[in-house]
Design an enzyme around this catalytic site. Sequence first.
Site, PDB file in Angstrom:
ATOM      1  N   TYR A  51      18.678  29.299   4.696  1.00  0.00           N
ATOM      2  CA  TYR A  51      17.628  30.090   5.367  1.00  0.00           C
ATOM      3  C   TYR A  51      17.964  30.320   6.830  1.00  0.00           C
ATOM      4  O   TYR A  51      18.331  29.387   7.544  1.00  0.00           O
ATOM      5  CB  TYR A  51      16.286  29.367   5.276  1.00  0.00           C
TER       6      TYR A  51
ATOM      7  N   LYS B  90       0.842  -1.205   0.000  1.00  0.00           N
ATOM      8  CA  LYS B  90       0.000   0.000   0.000  1.00  0.00           C
ATOM      9  C   LYS B  90       0.882   1.261   0.000  1.00  0.00           C
ATOM     10  O   LYS B  90       2.074   1.181   0.339  1.00  0.00           O
ATOM     11  CB  LYS B  90      -0.905  -0.006   1.236  1.00  0.00           C
TER      12      LYS B  90
HETATM   13  C1  LIG Z   1      -0.460  -1.727   6.853  1.00  0.00           C
HETATM   14  C2  LIG Z   1      -1.141  -2.961   7.291  1.00  0.00           C
HETATM   15  C3  LIG Z   1      -0.424  -4.165   7.470  1.00  0.00           C
HETATM   16  C4  LIG Z   1       1.073  -4.250   7.382  1.00  0.00           C
HETATM   17  O1  LIG Z   1       1.655  -3.898   8.604  1.00  0.00           O
HETATM   18  P1  LIG Z   1       3.248  -3.959   8.813  1.00  0.00           P
HETATM   19  O2  LIG Z   1       3.418  -3.573  10.230  1.00  0.00           O
HETATM   20  O3  LIG Z   1       3.836  -2.973   7.875  1.00  0.00           O
HETATM   21  O4  LIG Z   1       3.661  -5.357   8.499  1.00  0.00           O
HETATM   22  C5  LIG Z   1      -1.151  -5.304   7.766  1.00  0.00           C
HETATM   23  N1  LIG Z   1      -2.486  -5.273   7.897  1.00  0.00           N
HETATM   24  C6  LIG Z   1      -3.201  -4.140   7.763  1.00  0.00           C
HETATM   25  C7  LIG Z   1      -4.677  -4.176   7.928  1.00  0.00           C
HETATM   26  C8  LIG Z   1      -2.558  -2.945   7.474  1.00  0.00           C
HETATM   27  O5  LIG Z   1      -3.272  -1.822   7.356  1.00  0.00           O
END
Ligand SMILES: *Cc1c(COP(=O)(O)O)cnc(C)c1O
Length: 342
Positions: free
Chosen positions: A251, A33
Amino acid sequence: MSKITINKQNYYHNLDLLAKKAGGKEKIMVVIKDNAYGHGLDIMAKLASEFGIKKAAVKNTEEALHIEQFFDEVLVLADHPSEHKISKRISFAVHSLEFLKTFPKNSNIHLNIDTGMHRNGILMGEIQEALTCIKENSLNLRGIFTHFRSADDLNGELFWQEENWQEAKKEAKKELKALKLDLPLFHSCNSSALLRNKAGIKDDFARCGIATYGYTHIDKNIATYDLKPVMSLYANRLSTRVLRKGQKVGYGGVHLAQKDKVISTYDIGYGDGFFRYNGLGDLKIANKQEILGRISMDSLCVEGDRDEICLFDDVSELSNYFSTISYEILTKLMPWIKREVI
Ligand SMILES: *Cc1c(COP(=O)(O)O)cnc(C)c1O
């Protein structure tokens, strides 16, 4: 031009380690994601698929449509179907009864049960109602899952929530049988919950994000793991000058030269998603050289005149410095930075 490199060997090392923990490649769903936590959605989908991973999780329908050809199943975590006819490979996480009722007929879904995080998911007491609704609305139930809130922490909360999950599974299986619905896949572990597991997982698969990219925030008193960071960030030289003793750069002029020195600017700034450093501390790049003064929107300054510098090949120190987590440092890097597999 600045660039991000993706170390394929390190990525496969991490996937290997996780697959061994889970009991096989088929028991890993890679979480890609948010542009694969900033690593680049296309690149990471392709690499995972070449490794032999069959399942992926993404943020929204757009991301899913982009990479679905690489997987058997793509789970959308934070979006609702925008069209009635969507690819068979794509399924949607359902986080409440309210929205379950709005899903078009024949949608592929994974039902989220709240086992203690109280962020998303139907209540344990709503399992029967949800499954009845799934049957009546002819939804295609592919999975039932939960998410753990304290998998990183040195306390018993993970075990408490795992017990709730086992209860929820039992209840769901009972209701599925009563309704004559097929058993879907069950999943609960994120990276940390999987890594902490000693006896293999009882579920059908684990959803792994951060550990695939080489990081974990599991309390070091619990255990440490042989994960290797996948991403490095490089910047290229924009200009070079001599900063004379007594002159200040950038800056606010917060960096004062104590002696004459050659300095250069490089083409990464906070506009590229790199955290804005105010120049007042001792933030360093990968080779331990200090960043001089405040970071600008499109550039930062370092001593010397090398053509290319590596800003990081591990974000652990940066995330500590900015009191955040590796996830945030990685995810913020803008999609326009060129990504290259090495
Ligand atoms: C982002 C997410 C994961 C992955 O979590 P990690 O800690 O990066 O392994 C798993 N399940 C859900 C529902 C998530 O939103």
